[in-house]
Design an enzyme around this catalytic site. Structure first.
Site, mmCIF file in Angstrom:
data_model
loop_
_atom_site.group_PDB
_atom_site.id
_atom_site.type_symbol
_atom_site.label_atom_id
_atom_site.label_comp_id
_atom_site.label_asym_id
_atom_site.label_seq_id
_atom_site.Cartn_x
_atom_site.Cartn_y
_atom_site.Cartn_z
ATOM 1 N N ASP A 291 0.785 -1.241 0.000
ATOM 2 C CA ASP A 291 0.000 0.000 0.000
ATOM 3 C C ASP A 291 0.815 1.287 0.000
ATOM 4 O O ASP A 291 0.440 2.236 -0.671
ATOM 5 C CB ASP A 291 -0.955 -0.001 1.197
ATOM 6 C CG ASP A 291 -2.075 1.029 1.063
ATOM 7 O OD1 ASP A 291 -2.573 1.225 -0.071
ATOM 8 O OD2 ASP A 291 -2.441 1.658 2.065
ATOM 9 N N ARG A 386 -12.926 -5.828 5.660
ATOM 10 C CA ARG A 386 -11.459 -5.857 5.675
ATOM 11 C C ARG A 386 -10.872 -6.996 6.478
ATOM 12 O O ARG A 386 -11.501 -7.517 7.388
ATOM 13 C CB ARG A 386 -10.949 -4.547 6.312
ATOM 14 C CG ARG A 386 -11.345 -3.284 5.579
ATOM 15 C CD ARG A 386 -10.411 -3.020 4.442
ATOM 16 N NE ARG A 386 -10.903 -1.953 3.559
ATOM 17 C CZ ARG A 386 -10.100 -1.247 2.774
ATOM 18 N NH1 ARG A 386 -8.798 -1.451 2.780
ATOM 19 N NH2 ARG A 386 -10.597 -0.334 1.970
HETATM 20 MN MN MN Z 1 -4.455 2.323 -0.261
#
Ligand code: MN
Ligand code: TSX
Length: 605
Positions: A291, A386
């Protein structure tokens, strides 16, 4: 640990002031230990906030269901409170910092009554790495504490690294729901209504104030708030890069390895790419991060990247053994699930997990849910549900993922979800042209939004639009300027990729997933000096025979994937000139308009 034991005077004073303002019943400084994690988990299970999953199937795993109003980042309640609105730029929400601090101080007054204040010292990046930064988050959410345990390095070792006067980013967080005497949450997720939610950043003073949401990106302040919004400002000021990028390692059959970093808007499969299993024999892909990347120049003039995080906070729906084998292995144990569905035997399920559920489920809102083959009912798992899982458990994690010096980056990828026009892969002519490509990144929206219909292109330059802590025009300038810190041969090459091309009758032209390794192989070979390319008005492209064609793709389709769609690009130029670049006003570097003109000229020749 108790407050009075803290050696760091400034930190101690900051916490004492917060205690006075927020009025918690208790204060607890986190040590980061496994027992601390277990104790808080057990406490939340007892309170009815967490469900312990099947110890045989999902050992060490918990399920949380949030309030239905608290399921995602809240962009319209996210603020960049720089001194001037011009510094925040037209794509960020701005409030005067003095006014915002006044408003939020009023909200914070007494906000932790009936709760414990947790103090979380955390490091973004390996503790002690020259690229790492330390933050301290104050929160009244035990859910935040255990998530931070997984996503960052937490506890006493961070306080030790901080010493008596080290620098830290102070981060306030409260769910914004004080408890009256004798009142308890009764197993419900505490949060404040939308209009009282604030995700605030003070870039000049490097502070983060978050109020009213317990959800990941709003509450785990090390991630989007610190590692992107605040870090992007630090990076601009200090001459490095804080980017919304995955980092992967690719090794050829001869054992030679290169590192690639890539920025993609949401719903493009960034985590899947970071954990890709190649379909070409002899090639290997390993994961460094999924990320965020922090990149600094090494003494050799190359850019070195670290993953500032320690875990993955990934979207569950769509994750299956087929789409992401390594993620499925990673989340077998010690994982926090939020807003997924629960099976009868206390396992998890979500849409796109790769198999049908047996019997009835409990959906993410806590209700009975019956599987319908025709998919007429609402999803069992929230589309933004998530998993929070340790990176160390990922089978494809690269051994050097925690190297304090980072890994040398050979290539940057920019990509989006584009059914037409954008070829499978395109190499920039040089650094500046690569910045141009990054600045025009766009992705077709997959679910209708307030502003856009399904299929319309949402521009998200560098995939940083929601995450840049200052004016995006100045951000482009920073990318242009950073090249001056080294020589062109030392800079990563820059690529545009698009796994999402479709035929006119709406069929996928490219199989994607593991077959993307064929594109990565060409990029590897280009960086190595052996790959072939042809120059075109839009950049350098592989000749037809330079990319190993998957059996499922016809020669004609490969031609479509690797052809310059002149008409489509002219429309692209028009859209950028009319609708995209003007958004950044006079902060947009003139070099980018020049490249747009140059590309148009080339296309019209
Ligand atoms: Mn992201
Ligand atoms: O993650 C994806 N990637 C990157 C993988 C390393 N997805 C999922 C996107 C949503 C998060 C993809 N979807 C990719 C891709 O490369 N490509 C597609 C589109 C696609 C979907 C299904 C097929 C092909 C392409 N199926 C068949 O061809 C059989």
């Amino acid at each position: 640990m108790e407050l009075k034991e803290l050696k760091h005077k400034k930190l101690k004073k900051w916490i004492e002031d917060a205690v006075e303002l927020m009025q918690p019943d208790n204060v607890y400084v986190c040590d980061g230990s496994k027992t601390e994690y277990e104790r808080l988990s057990e406490q939340m299970v007892k309170e009815g906030l967490a469900i312990r999953l099947n110890a045989q199937k999902r050992p060490g795993c918990l399920l949380f269901r949030s309030d239905p109003s608290d399921v995602a980042r809240v962009e319209n309640r996210t603020f960049i409170a720089s001194r001037t609105q011009d510094a925040a730029g037209p794509t960020n929400n701005w409030i005067d910092p003095v006014e915002l601090k006044q408003t939020m101080t009023d909200l914070y007054r007494g906000c932790m009554r009936g709760r414990t204040m947790y103090v979380i010292p955390f490091s973004m990046g390996p503790v002690g790495s020259p690229i790492a930064k330390i933050g301290v988050e104050i929160t009244d959410s035990a859910y935040v504490v255990i998530n931070m345990h997984i996503m960052t390095r937490v506890g006493t070792r961070v306080l030790d690294a901080l010493g008596g006067d080290g620098e830290f980013v102070p981060c306030y967080h409260s769910v914004g729901k004080p408890l009256k005497k004798g009142e308890s949450d009764n197993g419900t997720w505490p949060c404040a209504p939308l209009e009282k939610k604030y995700i605030s950043h003070f870039p000049e003073t490097r502070e983060i104030w978050s109020y009213g949401s317990g959800y990941g990106g709003n509450a785990l302040l090390g991630k989007k708030c610190l590692a992107l919004r605040i870090a992007s400002v630090m990076a601009r000021d200090e001459g490095w890069l804080a980017e919304h990028m995955l980092i992967l390692k690719i090794t050829n059959p001869q054992g030679k390895a290169k590192y690639i970093a890539g920025a993609f808007p949401s719903a493009c499969g960034k985590t899947n790419l970071a954990m890709l299993v190649p379909t070409i024999p002899g090639w290997k892909v390993e994961t460094v991060g999924d990320d965020i990347a922090w990149l600094k120049f090494g003494s050799d003039g190359r850019l070195y990247a670290i993953n500032p995080e320690a875990g993955f906070f990934g979207v569950a729906p769509g994750t299956s053994e087929e789409s992401n084998y390594n993620a499925m292995k990673t989340i077998e144990k010690n994982t926090i699930f939020t807003n997924v569905a629960l099976t009868k035997d206390m396992d998890v399920w979500w849409e796109g997990i790769g198999y049908e559920p047996e019997g009835t489920l409990i959906d993410w809102t806590g209700k009975e849910w019956v599987y319908d083959k025709n998919k007429n009912n609402a999803p069992a798992a929230h589309p933004n549900s998530r998993f929070t899982t340790p990176a160390s458990q990922c089978p494809s994690i690269a051994h050097e993922w925690e190297d304090p010096n980072g890994v040398p980056i050979s290539a940057f990828l920019f990509g989006g979800r584009r059914a037409h026009t954008i070829p499978l892969v395109l190499e920039s002519k040089n650094w500046l042209h690569g910045v141009f490509l990054g600045s025009i990144v766009g992705s077709e929206v997959t679910a209708a939004a307030l502003d856009l219909k399904v299929g319309q292109v949402r521009r998200d330059p560098f995939a940083m639009l929601p995450f840049c802590g200052y004016h995006m025009g100045d951000y482009f300038k920073h990318w242009i300027h950073i090249a001056r810190k080294t020589t062109p041969d030392k800079l990563p090459k820059i690529y545009f990729v698009n796994w999402f091309r479709k035929t006119d009758d709406d069929k996928w032209l490219w199989p994607g997933y593991g077959d993307n390794s064929r594109v990565l192989k060409w990029i590897f070979e280009r960086c190595d000096g052996s790959g072939k390319a042809v120059e075109t008005p839009i950049g350098n492209m592989p000749p037809l025979d330079a990319i190993d064609r998957p059996a499922s793709v016809s020669a004609q389709d490969m031609e479509i994937l690797l052809k310059v769609d002149t008409e489509g690009w002219l429309q692209e130029v028009d859209d950028i000139r009319r609708n995209h670049y003007p958004k950044f006003g006079d902060h947009l570097p003139k070099e980018l308009y020049e490249l747009l003109d140059e590309m148009e000229k080339g296309l019209r020749k």
